[in-house]
Design an enzyme around this catalytic site. Structure first.
Site, PDB file in Angstrom:
ATOM      1  N   TYR A 125       0.779  -1.245   0.000  1.00 46.79           N
ATOM      2  CA  TYR A 125       0.000   0.000   0.000  1.00 46.79           C
ATOM      3  C   TYR A 125       0.810   1.296   0.000  1.00 46.79           C
ATOM      4  O   TYR A 125       0.244   2.362  -0.207  1.00 46.79           O
ATOM      5  CB  TYR A 125      -0.988  -0.014   1.172  1.00 46.79           C
ATOM      6  N   PHE A 400     -11.031  -4.261  11.391  1.00 47.23           N
ATOM      7  CA  PHE A 400     -11.986  -4.052  10.300  1.00 47.23           C
ATOM      8  C   PHE A 400     -11.400  -4.642   9.040  1.00 47.23           C
ATOM      9  O   PHE A 400     -10.229  -4.998   8.997  1.00 47.23           O
ATOM     10  CB  PHE A 400     -12.336  -2.569  10.102  1.00 47.23           C
TER      11      PHE A 400
HETATM   12  C1  LIG Z   1      -2.739  -7.828  -3.087  1.00 45.10           C
HETATM   13  C2  LIG Z   1      -3.658  -7.809  -4.294  1.00 45.10           C
HETATM   14  C3  LIG Z   1      -4.941  -7.089  -3.914  1.00 45.10           C
HETATM   15  C4  LIG Z   1      -2.932  -7.053  -5.432  1.00 45.10           C
HETATM   16  O1  LIG Z   1      -3.803  -6.915  -6.541  1.00 45.10           O
HETATM   17  P1  LIG Z   1      -3.221  -6.730  -8.034  1.00 45.10           P
HETATM   18  O2  LIG Z   1      -4.371  -6.445  -8.922  1.00 45.10           O
HETATM   19  O3  LIG Z   1      -2.348  -7.881  -8.371  1.00 45.10           O
HETATM   20  O4  LIG Z   1      -2.325  -5.439  -7.871  1.00 45.10           O
HETATM   21  P2  LIG Z   1      -1.798  -4.521  -9.098  1.00 45.10           P
HETATM   22  O5  LIG Z   1      -1.643  -5.360 -10.330  1.00 45.10           O
HETATM   23  O6  LIG Z   1      -2.640  -3.318  -9.210  1.00 45.10           O
HETATM   24  O7  LIG Z   1      -0.366  -4.140  -8.540  1.00 45.10           O
HETATM   25  C5  LIG Z   1       0.036  -2.812  -8.303  1.00 45.10           C
HETATM   26  C6  LIG Z   1       1.472  -2.838  -7.849  1.00 45.10           C
HETATM   27  O8  LIG Z   1       1.535  -3.508  -6.577  1.00 45.10           O
HETATM   28  C7  LIG Z   1       2.460  -4.593  -6.656  1.00 45.10           C
HETATM   29  N1  LIG Z   1       1.900  -5.652  -5.823  1.00 45.10           N
HETATM   30  C8  LIG Z   1       0.676  -6.162  -5.892  1.00 45.10           C
HETATM   31  N2  LIG Z   1       0.511  -7.096  -4.948  1.00 45.10           N
HETATM   32  C9  LIG Z   1       1.651  -7.164  -4.273  1.00 45.10           C
HETATM   33  C10 LIG Z   1       2.092  -7.954  -3.181  1.00 45.10           C
HETATM   34  N3  LIG Z   1       1.288  -8.869  -2.622  1.00 45.10           N
HETATM   35  N4  LIG Z   1       3.342  -7.761  -2.715  1.00 45.10           N
HETATM   36  C11 LIG Z   1       4.145  -6.834  -3.287  1.00 45.10           C
HETATM   37  N5  LIG Z   1       3.782  -6.062  -4.340  1.00 45.10           N
HETATM   38  C12 LIG Z   1       2.547  -6.227  -4.804  1.00 45.10           C
HETATM   39  C13 LIG Z   1       2.491  -4.970  -8.120  1.00 45.10           C
HETATM   40  O9  LIG Z   1       3.675  -5.643  -8.449  1.00 45.10           O
HETATM   41  C14 LIG Z   1       2.392  -3.613  -8.783  1.00 45.10           C
HETATM   42  O10 LIG Z   1       3.662  -2.978  -8.713  1.00 45.10           O
HETATM   43  P3  LIG Z   1       4.059  -1.806  -9.729  1.00 45.10           P
HETATM   44  O11 LIG Z   1       3.165  -0.635  -9.421  1.00 45.10           O
HETATM   45  O12 LIG Z   1       5.482  -1.542  -9.401  1.00 45.10           O
HETATM   46  O13 LIG Z   1       3.834  -2.357 -11.102  1.00 45.10           O
HETATM   47  C15 LIG Z   1      -3.981  -9.213  -4.799  1.00 45.10           C
HETATM   48  O14 LIG Z   1      -2.773  -9.874  -5.104  1.00 45.10           O
HETATM   49  C16 LIG Z   1      -4.761 -10.043  -3.787  1.00 45.10           C
HETATM   50  O15 LIG Z   1      -5.980 -10.054  -3.831  1.00 45.10           O
HETATM   51  N6  LIG Z   1      -4.057 -10.761  -2.879  1.00 45.10           N
HETATM   52  C17 LIG Z   1      -4.677 -11.653  -1.909  1.00 45.10           C
HETATM   53  C18 LIG Z   1      -5.598 -10.928  -0.934  1.00 45.10           C
HETATM   54  C19 LIG Z   1      -4.928  -9.790  -0.219  1.00 45.10           C
HETATM   55  O16 LIG Z   1      -3.806  -9.874   0.243  1.00 45.10           O
HETATM   56  N7  LIG Z   1      -5.659  -8.682  -0.131  1.00 45.10           N
HETATM   57  C20 LIG Z   1      -5.208  -7.480   0.529  1.00 45.10           C
HETATM   58  C21 LIG Z   1      -5.875  -7.416   1.858  1.00 45.10           C
HETATM   59  S1  LIG Z   1      -5.280  -6.003   2.779  1.00 45.10           S
END
Ligand SMILES: CC(C)(COP(=O)(O)OP(=O)(O)OC[C@H]1O[C@@H](n2cnc3c(N)ncnc32)[C@H](O)[C@@H]1OP(=O)(O)O)[C@@H](O)C(=O)NCCC(=O)NCCS
Length: 400
Positions: A125, A400
């Site tokens: 984030y 939350f």
């Molecule tokens: C975490 C999650 C929401 C990311 O969604 P996503 O659609 O793959 O994210 P994006 O493609 O928009 O990625 C944006 C950036 O974040 C990075 N990123 C995304 N997930 C990441 C992770 N878990 N760890 C590190 N970097 C991450 C991407 O590499 C990308 O980097 P860039 O801007 O340098 O290209 C998804 O992997 C997920 O649902 N994970 C499991 C549930 C979870 O953890 N939810 C969060 C709860 S707080």
């Protein structure tokens, strides 16, 4: 960049979005009965979703409900961001980025000054302008070693009550307890989430107690006891909040007196909670984890800066915000107010680093020392330390 488009989901799309989030966290689907009891809470707030351009299926979701955040000297609206998930076969294609952009833009348009979340991973984030705004710790208390010192505050009355009565009394008394920076207001929906959380707990019996001082209810605790086999059991503290140190001491005097308990585990507590100071043997308390608790995002930087109280002399702070560029600029920040300025900056940092000092989780000089912020004038770092200093460590303490 992304060609995804996020929109606000309607009532008929809520359950699908919740299931998508649960699958992203590898959690089992909700039964119809669980959904029936969760529906009112899950349909509150605003849930964004992204659908697949070809199939129309939902592939990503993020939820936020409106509450308020305690900041040094006041409070501001906060969007509590949660239930964020992207379908596993559509990750790393910008879906989350689009959800974050749409959600933060929506908050900015609605006058929601800050956003907060609890992150599943610490690397996600920061790129969206969130920084660690409050830390927390878990600790374990070895009850055989834990006796209160004779001078520990005494008085007041602890009473076991049924859970609904405690929730009713606690929800009325809670605003007087939510004085620490980082704490959230708990609307009726939040107490509904606590009920659902407790109902889902498989293990142990849940007990709820209140503490009553001379001015009425000033503390409460909810805990469960795990006693898998005869012998000493573990008391797991689920929620404990107090308005006074007397109530804190009174509740701990009670918890330490419960029979058959070998240890008490307390999760997600303030890093400076003074339990050790109340005990004859402070080593009865072992900190088992220290972690990022609340990730904070300043959505409206001028308003967030203006509401907060400061100490010492004014300073010019230059802020950059890639995602919400209206925040980018220089601000003269001091005890007499905050205004945009053309003056040369003393301190330069991005919006995520600003969130890290906003509630007092980190000192500006720590960010300067580690390269997260730049001090541009003499003594800027130490002056900023004084300006943003707070008497207590921030703590969220609300899941939350
Ligand atoms: C975490 C999650 C929401 C990311 O969604 P996503 O659609 O793959 O994210 P994006 O493609 O928009 O990625 C944006 C950036 O974040 C990075 N990123 C995304 N997930 C990441 C992770 N878990 N760890 C590190 N970097 C991450 C991407 O590499 C990308 O980097 P860039 O801007 O340098 O290209 C998804 O992997 C997920 O649902 N994970 C499991 C549930 C979870 O953890 N939810 C969060 C709860 S707080």
């Amino acid at each position: 960049m992304t060609d995804h488009h996020a929109r606000i989901l309607g009532d008929d799309e809520q359950r699908g979005a919740v299931e998508l989030f649960r699958s992203a966290l590898h959690a089992p689907p909700l039964t119809d009965e669980e959904w029936a009891s969760a529906r009112d809470v899950e349909c509150a707030g605003r849930r964004h979703g992204v659908t697949d351009g070809d199939t129309g299926a939902l592939i990503g979701t993020a939820w936020a409900w409106d509450t308020a955040l305690t900041v040094p000297g006041g409070g501001v609206p906060l969007g509590a961001v949660t239930e964020v998930g992207v379908r596993a076969d559509r990750t790393r294609r910008g879906v989350l980025s689009e959800l974050m952009r749409a959600q933060l833009t929506d908050m900015a348009e609605r006058g929601v000054v800050t956003a907060g979340l609890h992150a599943s991973e610490a690397t996600i984030y920061g790129r969206f302008g969130y920084g660690v705004g409050a830390l927390a710790r878990d600790y374990t208390v070895e009850t055989s070693r834990a006796q209160l010192r004779p001078e520990a505050p005494a008085g007041g009355r602890v009473e076991i009550r049924d859970l609904e009565t405690v929730i009713d009394l606690a929800s009325q008394a809670y605003p007087a307890m939510a004085t620490r920076p980082g704490m959230l207001a708990r609307p009726a929906e939040w107490w509904g989430m606590l009920r659902a959380h407790l109902a889902r707990r498989a293990e142990g019996r849940v007990t709820a107690v209140t503490h009553e001082g001379k001015d009425g209810i000033d503390g409460f605790a909810v805990y469960s006891v795990d006693r898998p086999k005869p012998g000493s059991a573990t008391l797991k503290l689920v929620d404990l909040h107090t308005a006074t140190i007397d109530a804190f001491a009174g509740l701990w005097r009670y918890l330490l007196s419960v029979d058959l308990i070998g240890e008490i585990t307390a999760t997600n507590r303030p890093v400076d909670e003074p339990l050790e100071l109340l005990l004859a043997d402070p080593r009865a308390v072992s900190t088992t984890a220290r972690f990022d608790d609340l990730w904070l995002r300043l959505v409206d930087v001028p308003e967030a800066l203006a509401v907060r109280a400061y100490q010492g002399d004014p300073l010019t702070v230059e802020v950059t915000d890639r995602l919400l560029p209206a925040n980018t600029g220089s601000y003269l920040v001091g005890p007499d107010g905050v205004e945009r300025t053309d003056r040369a900056p003393d301190l330069r940092l991005d919006v995520a680093a600003l969130a890290m000092i906003h509630l007092g989780a980190w000192r500006p000089s720590q960010l300067v020392d580690t390269g997260r912020a730049q001090a541009l004038t003499t003594r800027a770092a130490s002056r900023a330390d004084r300006l943003f200093s707070t008497p207590t460590a921030p703590w969220c303490g609300t899941f939350f």
